[in-house]
Design an enzyme around this catalytic site. Structure first.
Site, PDB file in Angstrom:
ATOM      1  N   HIS A  11       4.426  -4.041   0.202  1.00  0.00           N
ATOM      2  CA  HIS A  11       5.313  -2.886   0.388  1.00  0.00           C
ATOM      3  C   HIS A  11       4.490  -1.598   0.533  1.00  0.00           C
ATOM      4  O   HIS A  11       3.339  -1.634   0.924  1.00  0.00           O
ATOM      5  CB  HIS A  11       6.338  -2.822  -0.735  1.00  0.00           C
ATOM      6  CG  HIS A  11       7.077  -4.110  -0.908  1.00  0.00           C
ATOM      7  ND1 HIS A  11       8.097  -4.487  -0.071  1.00  0.00           N
ATOM      8  CD2 HIS A  11       6.899  -5.126  -1.803  1.00  0.00           C
ATOM      9  CE1 HIS A  11       8.537  -5.687  -0.437  1.00  0.00           C
ATOM     10  NE2 HIS A  11       7.826  -6.100  -1.480  1.00  0.00           N
ATOM     11  N   GLU A  25       7.797  -1.670  -7.203  1.00  0.00           N
ATOM     12  CA  GLU A  25       6.886  -2.764  -6.904  1.00  0.00           C
ATOM     13  C   GLU A  25       5.654  -2.280  -6.148  1.00  0.00           C
ATOM     14  O   GLU A  25       4.533  -2.713  -6.408  1.00  0.00           O
ATOM     15  CB  GLU A  25       7.612  -3.845  -6.095  1.00  0.00           C
ATOM     16  CG  GLU A  25       6.739  -5.046  -5.749  1.00  0.00           C
ATOM     17  CD  GLU A  25       7.464  -6.083  -4.911  1.00  0.00           C
ATOM     18  OE1 GLU A  25       6.852  -7.106  -4.582  1.00  0.00           O
ATOM     19  OE2 GLU A  25       8.657  -5.863  -4.572  1.00  0.00           O
ATOM     20  N   HIS A  78       2.340  -9.242  -4.787  1.00  0.00           N
ATOM     21  CA  HIS A  78       3.701  -8.720  -4.945  1.00  0.00           C
ATOM     22  C   HIS A  78       4.142  -8.848  -6.396  1.00  0.00           C
ATOM     23  O   HIS A  78       3.467  -9.446  -7.228  1.00  0.00           O
ATOM     24  CB  HIS A  78       4.671  -9.498  -4.047  1.00  0.00           C
ATOM     25  CG  HIS A  78       4.521  -9.206  -2.588  1.00  0.00           C
ATOM     26  ND1 HIS A  78       5.471  -8.523  -1.862  1.00  0.00           N
ATOM     27  CD2 HIS A  78       3.527  -9.509  -1.718  1.00  0.00           C
ATOM     28  CE1 HIS A  78       5.071  -8.412  -0.606  1.00  0.00           C
ATOM     29  NE2 HIS A  78       3.893  -9.010  -0.496  1.00  0.00           N
ATOM     30  N   GLU A 143       3.161 -13.720  -6.436  1.00  0.00           N
ATOM     31  CA  GLU A 143       4.222 -12.972  -7.132  1.00  0.00           C
ATOM     32  C   GLU A 143       3.793 -12.827  -8.594  1.00  0.00           C
ATOM     33  O   GLU A 143       3.922 -13.752  -9.394  1.00  0.00           O
ATOM     34  CB  GLU A 143       5.558 -13.705  -7.040  1.00  0.00           C
ATOM     35  CG  GLU A 143       6.109 -13.846  -5.624  1.00  0.00           C
ATOM     36  CD  GLU A 143       6.853 -12.596  -5.150  1.00  0.00           C
ATOM     37  OE1 GLU A 143       6.731 -11.539  -5.799  1.00  0.00           O
ATOM     38  OE2 GLU A 143       7.558 -12.704  -4.121  1.00  0.00           O
TER      39      GLU A 143
END
Length: 254
Positions: A11, A25, A78, A143
């Site tokens: 992101h 995030e 992430h 993640e």
């Protein structure tokens, strides 16, 4: 030529990613990506970042950056999220399909993060993700816990540097058994070898708590605890001497 790793902070810019109670995030991923990159660079790896500041890039642009770099591996970092707060917790890694070195790297990263304290949710196939489908090199998306999990956030904040070392160690540990054309030998300092995983985990925790870039390799029925990945033998010798001064029994491995 050293291994070249592209690190992608998920992101950025106008895309905050998952958001929970003012936590974005994109901020967590950038902080963690830079920390992982510093460890890899200190251990002789060539690191390329898709971003080092709060900027927006499409997933396709991220893949293009990786492809233009001619890198050997791509790792995107992430934080996960769930429909309801504290519904889930844990780490998982995503790959295009469960084959090759990307699967091994994903499993090694997840196992290293489990050793830090996360629940290990395993490796999942996600062939539809652009950064996994469009990159021309083996790619893994990590993640690093759920951003709307109080448990995961507490762990992320309190053991941040250990998490960075776990991801870097998972990458370095994978490459111990793989070769890329024209890549030289890397020297590592072995601190222990155990048949019981728990014994290896205990030593890993101890070394990581002291700031060492330690990781575990599973080889020939043994769990080997090793530190660093050095192109120059002299650097490995220096690390070995430092560990010996602290009372560890060591040997240099390649």
């Amino acid at each position: 030529m050293a291994y070249k790793i592209v690190l992608d902070a998920g992101h950025g810019g106008e895309d905050p990613g998952a958001v929970w109670q003012g936590r974005n995030e994109k901020d967590d991923t950038l902080k963690l990506t830079l920390a992982v990159g510093e460890i890899l660079e200190n251990n002789g790896f060539d690191v390329v970042y898709t971003r080092t500041t709060d900027v927006y890039q499409t997933p396709f642009e991220k893949a293009q950056i990786a492809n233009r770099s001619g890198a050997d591996f791509f790792v995107s970092i992430h934080r996960n999220s769930s429909p309801r707060p504290n519904q889930y917790s844990g780490v998982e890694s995503l790959i295009y399909d469960k084959s090759g070195i990307k699967l091994q790297m994903a499993e090694n990263i997840d196992n290293a993060l489990e050793a830090v304290g996360f629940k290990n949710l395993g490796v999942k196939e996600r062939p539809g993700l652009v950064v996994l489908r469009r990159t021309r090199m083996p790619a893994v998306l990590v993640e690093a816990g759920f951003i709307n999990s109080d448990t995961d956030n507490e762990l992320f904040d309190s053991r941040f540097q250990e998490i960075a070392r776990a991801i870097a160690g998972g990458i370095m540990g994978t490459l111990d058994h793989e070769s890329v054309e024209e890549v030289p030998v890397y020297y590592r300092v072995q601190v222990g070898a155990y048949r019981q995983r728990q014994n290896a985990d205990n030593l890993l925790y101890e070394l990581m708590d002291k700031g060492y870039p330690a990781f575990i390799l599973s080889d020939g029925g043994l769990y080997k605890v090793q530190v660093g990945a050095y192109r120059q033998l002299a650097n490995a010798v220096t690390m070995e001497q430092k560990l010996r001064r602290e009372g560890y029994s060591t040997m240099i491995a390649t």
